[in-house]
Design an enzyme around this catalytic site. Structure first.
Site, PDB file in Angstrom:
ATOM      1  CG  ASN A   4      -1.652   1.236   1.480  1.00  0.00           C
ATOM      2  OD1 ASN A   4      -1.743   2.081   0.586  1.00  0.00           O
ATOM      3  ND2 ASN A   4      -2.212   1.388   2.674  1.00  0.00           N
ATOM      4  CD1 TRP A   5       3.917   1.231  -2.528  1.00  0.00           C
ATOM      5  CD2 TRP A   5       3.923   2.232  -4.530  1.00  0.00           C
ATOM      6  NE1 TRP A   5       4.835   0.582  -3.319  1.00  0.00           N
ATOM      7  CE2 TRP A   5       4.856   1.174  -4.551  1.00  0.00           C
ATOM      8  CE3 TRP A   5       3.749   2.995  -5.693  1.00  0.00           C
ATOM      9  CZ2 TRP A   5       5.622   0.873  -5.678  1.00  0.00           C
ATOM     10  CZ3 TRP A   5       4.495   2.706  -6.817  1.00  0.00           C
ATOM     11  CH2 TRP A   5       5.425   1.651  -6.808  1.00  0.00           C
ATOM     12  CE  LYS A   6       0.017   3.265   4.752  1.00  0.00           C
ATOM     13  NZ  LYS A   6       0.135   3.338   6.199  1.00  0.00           N
ATOM     14  CG  HIS A  90      -5.631   1.852   5.213  1.00  0.00           C
ATOM     15  ND1 HIS A  90      -5.202   2.830   6.075  1.00  0.00           N
ATOM     16  CD2 HIS A  90      -4.623   0.947   5.119  1.00  0.00           C
ATOM     17  CE1 HIS A  90      -3.975   2.523   6.480  1.00  0.00           C
ATOM     18  NE2 HIS A  90      -3.600   1.393   5.921  1.00  0.00           N
ATOM     19  CD  GLU A  92      -2.706   5.473   6.822  1.00  0.00           C
ATOM     20  OE1 GLU A  92      -2.699   5.516   5.584  1.00  0.00           O
ATOM     21  OE2 GLU A  92      -1.779   4.980   7.500  1.00  0.00           O
ATOM     22  CD  GLU A 162      -3.392  -2.649   7.383  1.00  0.00           C
ATOM     23  OE1 GLU A 162      -2.301  -2.884   6.881  1.00  0.00           O
ATOM     24  OE2 GLU A 162      -4.036  -1.605   7.164  1.00  0.00           O
ATOM     25  N   GLY A 168       2.628   2.153  10.694  1.00  0.00           N
ATOM     26  CA  GLY A 168       3.572   3.252  10.521  1.00  0.00           C
ATOM     27  C   GLY A 168       4.270   3.649  11.811  1.00  0.00           C
ATOM     28  CB  SER A 208       5.391  -1.921  11.822  1.00  0.00           C
ATOM     29  OG  SER A 208       4.972  -0.588  12.051  1.00  0.00           O
ATOM     30  N   GLY A 229       2.871  -1.110   4.220  1.00  0.00           N
ATOM     31  CA  GLY A 229       2.977   0.294   3.842  1.00  0.00           C
ATOM     32  C   GLY A 229       4.432   0.657   3.594  1.00  0.00           C
ATOM     33  N   GLY A 230       5.072   1.231   4.612  1.00  0.00           N
ATOM     34  CA  GLY A 230       6.436   1.751   4.485  1.00  0.00           C
ATOM     35  C   GLY A 230       7.419   0.841   3.762  1.00  0.00           C
TER      36      GLY A 230
HETATM   37  P1  PGA Z   1       2.988   0.136   7.563  1.00  0.00           P
HETATM   38  O1  PGA Z   1       1.516   0.363   6.935  1.00  0.00           O
HETATM   39  O2  PGA Z   1       3.503  -1.148   6.976  1.00  0.00           O
HETATM   40  O3  PGA Z   1       3.788   1.338   7.121  1.00  0.00           O
HETATM   41  O4  PGA Z   1       2.818   0.057   9.037  1.00  0.00           O
HETATM   42  C1  PGA Z   1       0.630  -0.710   6.794  1.00  0.00           C
HETATM   43  C2  PGA Z   1      -0.664  -0.223   6.208  1.00  0.00           C
HETATM   44  O5  PGA Z   1      -1.085   0.900   6.523  1.00  0.00           O
HETATM   45  O6  PGA Z   1      -1.304  -0.941   5.410  1.00  0.00           O
END
Ligand code: PGA
Length: 244
Positions: A4-6, A90, A92, A162, A168, A208, A229-230
């Site tokens: 997930n590149w956000k 998600h 967010e 999640e 993050g 993470s 994500g990251g």
């Molecule tokens: P993260 O994000 O790996 O940076 O913690 C995961 C996500 O939001 O899907």
């Protein structure tokens, strides 16, 4: 293994990522590989992934097929752009953009109707975990978001567990903590839909996930993959997750 590149990377950076990433995962066949870039970079990602096993997804969608909904993108538009997947609900989006279990349900139905594979996200916040409310929170999200689907639809979705406190933050749930919640999710799906659909459901862990903790997580039978994500932004690190 889904990235997930956000809100990261331009079209040029997307193409550069794929040039580096493709050779690193060429021989891997142990998992599906999905990258979800921002909408505007879906065409760049689809073009750059052509001829490989890498599939592309959106990070959200709107449930109407078209209409006066400024700023939104529909499921048929994602399909036409070459997406096979879409992330829905998600944390967010729930936290900053007013996503609710009801909108998650509507988006999931729209995605399934268009033939997309939805990755539906659930997870508790830190204060909910500390108050011992993880299971009731998950159950509410599960029932509210997916509880109205038919069994045949449930088989086609992927759930991403999640925990919000792990996203993050560098704090990963331990493999055992994640597996406990995955087991709970599968048992609640089994209670409503039976063991057939519950057994086919894929449940990813997210929060993470990094090259140094992926092996421990994936060693759990209950964990079918990861939403990342990251660590999906860098070709070497995402490739080491794919090749864990
Ligand atoms: P993260 O994000 O790996 O940076 O913690 C995961 C996500 O939001 O899907």
């Amino acid at each position: 293994m889904a990235g997930n590149w956000k809100m990261y990377k331009t079209a040029a950076q997307t193409t550069a990522f794929f040039e580096q990433f493709r050779p690193l995962v060429e021989k891997s066949d142990q998992c599906d590989i999905v990258i979800c870039p921002p909408f505007v970079n879906v065409p760049a990602a689809v073009g750059a992934a052509q001829g490989s096993r890498i599939e592309v997804g959106g990070q959200d969608l709107y449930w109407a097929k078209e209409g006066a909904f400024t700023g939104e993108v529909s499921a048929p538009m994602l399909v036409a752009a070459g997406c096979q997947w879409v992330i829905i609900g998600h944390s967010e989006r729930r936290q900053y953009f007013g996503e609710t279990d009801e909108t998650v349900y509507q988006k999931t139905v729209a995605a399934l109707e268009a033939g997309l594979h939805p990755i539906v996200c659930l997870g508790e916040r830190l204060e909910e975990r500390e108050a011992g409310k993880t299971e009731p929170v998950i159950l509410t999200q599960l029932r509210g978001g997916l509880g109205k689907l038919e069994a045949a639809q449930v088989e086609r979705i992927t759930i991403a567990y999640e925990p919000v406190w792990a996203i993050g933050t560098g704090k990963t749930a331990t493999p055992e903590m994640a597996a406990d919640v995955h087991r709970y999710i599968r048992s609640m799906v089994a209670r409503q839909y039976g063991f057939g659909p519950a057994g086919k459901l894929r449940i990813l862990y997210g929060g993470s996930v990094k090259p140094d903790n992926v092996k421990g997580l994936m060693a759990q039978n209950e964990i079918d993959g990861a939403l990342v994500g990251g660590a999906s932004l860098d070709a070497n690190s995402f490739a080491s997750l794919v090749n864990f």
